[in-house]
Scaffold this active site. Sequence first.
Site, PDB file in Angstrom:
ATOM      1  N   CYS A 174     -12.507   8.932 -10.116  1.00  0.00           N
ATOM      2  CA  CYS A 174     -11.431   9.694 -10.128  1.00  0.00           C
ATOM      3  C   CYS A 174     -10.526   8.922 -11.251  1.00  0.00           C
ATOM      4  CB  CYS A 174     -10.403   9.506  -8.804  1.00  0.00           C
ATOM      5  SG  CYS A 174      -9.576   8.377  -8.442  1.00  0.00           S
TER       6      CYS A 174
ATOM      7  N   LYS B 127       1.656   9.111   4.050  1.00  0.00           N
ATOM      8  CA  LYS B 127       0.352   9.785   3.844  1.00  0.00           C
ATOM      9  C   LYS B 127      -0.874   8.892   4.247  1.00  0.00           C
ATOM     10  CE  LYS B 127      -1.108   9.987  -0.604  1.00  0.00           C
ATOM     11  NZ  LYS B 127      -2.374   9.696  -0.679  1.00  0.00           N
TER      12      LYS B 127
ATOM     13  N   ARG C  11     -14.665   4.035  -7.794  1.00  0.00           N
ATOM     14  CA  ARG C  11     -14.156   4.066  -6.447  1.00  0.00           C
ATOM     15  C   ARG C  11     -15.669   4.484  -5.619  1.00  0.00           C
ATOM     16  NH1 ARG C  11      -8.659   7.033  -5.673  1.00  0.00           N
ATOM     17  NH2 ARG C  11      -8.293   5.722  -3.551  1.00  0.00           N
TER      18      ARG C  11
HETATM   19  C1  UD1 Z   1      -6.210   3.434  -0.184  1.00  0.00           C
HETATM   20  C2  UD1 Z   1      -4.962   4.211  -0.476  1.00  0.00           C
HETATM   21  C3  UD1 Z   1      -4.678   4.102  -1.799  1.00  0.00           C
HETATM   22  C4  UD1 Z   1      -4.302   2.735  -2.275  1.00  0.00           C
HETATM   23  C5  UD1 Z   1      -5.647   1.762  -1.944  1.00  0.00           C
HETATM   24  C6  UD1 Z   1      -5.651   0.441  -2.345  1.00  0.00           C
HETATM   25  C7  UD1 Z   1      -5.500   5.839   1.342  1.00  0.00           C
HETATM   26  C8  UD1 Z   1      -5.635   7.449   1.400  1.00  0.00           C
HETATM   27  N1  UD1 Z   1      -5.464   5.672  -0.222  1.00  0.00           N
HETATM   28  O1  UD1 Z   1      -7.384   3.951  -0.844  1.00  0.00           O
HETATM   29  O2  UD1 Z   1      -3.378   4.911  -2.021  1.00  0.00           O
HETATM   30  O3  UD1 Z   1      -4.303   2.637  -3.733  1.00  0.00           O
HETATM   31  O4  UD1 Z   1      -6.133   1.987  -0.542  1.00  0.00           O
HETATM   32  O5  UD1 Z   1      -4.437  -0.090  -1.647  1.00  0.00           O
HETATM   33  O6  UD1 Z   1      -5.195   4.964   2.296  1.00  0.00           O
HETATM   34  N2  UD1 Z   1     -14.130  -0.301  -3.370  1.00  0.00           N
HETATM   35  C9  UD1 Z   1     -15.545  -0.146  -3.366  1.00  0.00           C
HETATM   36  N3  UD1 Z   1     -16.526  -0.167  -2.594  1.00  0.00           N
HETATM   37  C10 UD1 Z   1     -16.008   0.695  -1.381  1.00  0.00           C
HETATM   38  C11 UD1 Z   1     -14.474   0.806  -1.259  1.00  0.00           C
HETATM   39  C12 UD1 Z   1     -13.473   0.584  -2.185  1.00  0.00           C
HETATM   40  O7  UD1 Z   1     -15.818  -0.883  -4.649  1.00  0.00           O
HETATM   41  O8  UD1 Z   1     -16.828   0.842  -0.452  1.00  0.00           O
HETATM   42  C13 UD1 Z   1     -13.209  -0.479  -4.373  1.00  0.00           C
HETATM   43  C14 UD1 Z   1     -12.358   0.572  -5.025  1.00  0.00           C
HETATM   44  O9  UD1 Z   1     -13.340   1.160  -6.124  1.00  0.00           O
HETATM   45  C15 UD1 Z   1     -11.268   0.050  -5.628  1.00  0.00           C
HETATM   46  C16 UD1 Z   1     -11.076  -1.052  -4.432  1.00  0.00           C
HETATM   47  O10 UD1 Z   1     -12.308  -1.126  -3.752  1.00  0.00           O
HETATM   48  O11 UD1 Z   1     -11.344  -0.607  -6.641  1.00  0.00           O
HETATM   49  C17 UD1 Z   1      -9.808  -0.666  -3.246  1.00  0.00           C
HETATM   50  O12 UD1 Z   1     -10.141   0.536  -2.727  1.00  0.00           O
HETATM   51  P1  UD1 Z   1      -9.758   0.733  -1.203  1.00  0.00           P
HETATM   52  O13 UD1 Z   1      -9.052  -0.261  -0.657  1.00  0.00           O
HETATM   53  O14 UD1 Z   1     -11.060   1.274  -0.229  1.00  0.00           O
HETATM   54  O15 UD1 Z   1      -8.848   1.985  -1.483  1.00  0.00           O
HETATM   55  P2  UD1 Z   1      -8.832   3.378  -0.680  1.00  0.00           P
HETATM   56  O16 UD1 Z   1      -9.210   3.314   0.887  1.00  0.00           O
HETATM   57  O17 UD1 Z   1      -9.779   4.207  -1.553  1.00  0.00           O
END
Ligand code: UD1
Length: 417
Positions: free
Chosen positions: A117, A22, A122
């Site tokens: 969420c 996914k 996030r």
């Molecule tokens: C992706 C996955 C999810 C997985 C996560 C971490 C998809 C669709 N989802 O989510 O299943 O749990 O990676 O392996 O691929 N953050 C910030 N600022 C940002 C972006 C992220 O602070 O601009 C923080 C988030 O709040 C979180 C952490 O970084 O605490 C990890 O997020 P990120 O790696 O971006 O995860 P996703 O891409 O949302």
Amino acid sequence: MDRLIIDGGVALSGRVLVSGSKNAALPILIATLLTDDPCLVENCPTALRDIRTTARLLESLGKKVDIEGSSVRVLSTGSLKTQAPYDIVKQMRASVLAAGPLLARFGLVRVPIPGGCAIGLRPIDIHLKGFEAMGARRIADQGDIILSAPKLKAAEIRLRFPSVGATENLMMAAAAVPGRTVIRNAAREPEIADLGAFLERLGAKVSGAGTAAVTVEGQPRLRGARHRVMPDRIEAGTYLIAAAAARGKVRVQGARGGDLEAVLAALRRTGAKVRSGRDFIELEMRERPKPVAVSTAPYPGFPTDLQAPWMALMTLSTGFTKVRETVFENRFMHAAELTRMGAQIAVSGAAAVVAGVERLSGAPIMASDLRAGAALIVAALAARGRTVLQRVYHVDRGYEAVERKLAALGARVERAR
Ligand code: UD1
């Protein structure tokens, strides 16, 4: 609303076929926005709601999407829109990935800021900082972010944290921008390597996808492509952990051991026998698991998406275990539900201490989010008696045909509508 009725305490045995990933399919489908040519994305988990939502997102932006079995064909119908609708973004945070390709191609994009969420706040600041480094300006307007850049430019970008989504968003933008963009402290997840392979097929030059430094040399015009999505390592890991908890011997067909090294190492330390070949992983477990502490971390660390199932396994261990969550702020909601089944867990901040018990007992319980739901299924399979799991729609976001796959392993699982 659907419920799963699980009569636990049956050892699992047999084979289960893993679906396409996914988390790889979502960005790859969204990357089709980079071209007007037809694309064919195979091995997509099309039964999942998030994949259907992605198809709706692409259609709302002007693509035509045909789904046939696990293949998704994306065609162009004319010009694309540059505004992602709120009712889709609020259902699926990954919609924000449309920003990169649209901004790069059209110099303008408007996306609703995704809210928090269940598992954390996030924010998307890392994505936005990256676009700014490429020359975009942003303004906030009525809950939306508007990004504009008459001409996005290649850049050297260093992420403050290796965010998966930000790495993907910036890679997609860079693919359509001539020149060399380097993303440092990039996320190294295997899904990023899969996206990199797709962007290459579209005509961009990508190197280092899956390492901490990704280089993308973009092209002003990208072509269509055909791609087969990688297997879902999180789904595979969940079935392995389930078999370790319920005992037995299972083979997860189609899974790649190399994507799951941290998890397989932890499973071996619990006493499970694990064997992996080119396209399968096999696990055999005949005893109570030994306690094995894990701390989640960006890849190649222990994946946050398997932290909850791991905690469920550890509730049955022969000692005390610490489970630490470092990626999301609020990802222990399964702990309280597991306690209803007889587990002993004390949560304190980002860590939980689990005291293993000899057995769990079935109970009426509720999934709070996708991976929490998976953890509760793991516990229910191992527990004595009947569990009724409510809010299965969370589980259906990430696991295709979960009751059919578990039944194929001999579990007594039924879905009640
Ligand atoms: C992706 C996955 C999810 C997985 C996560 C971490 C998809 C669709 N989802 O989510 O299943 O749990 O990676 O392996 O691929 N953050 C910030 N600022 C940002 C972006 C992220 O602070 O601009 C923080 C988030 O709040 C979180 C952490 O970084 O605490 C990890 O997020 P990120 O790696 O971006 O995860 P996703 O891409 O949302």
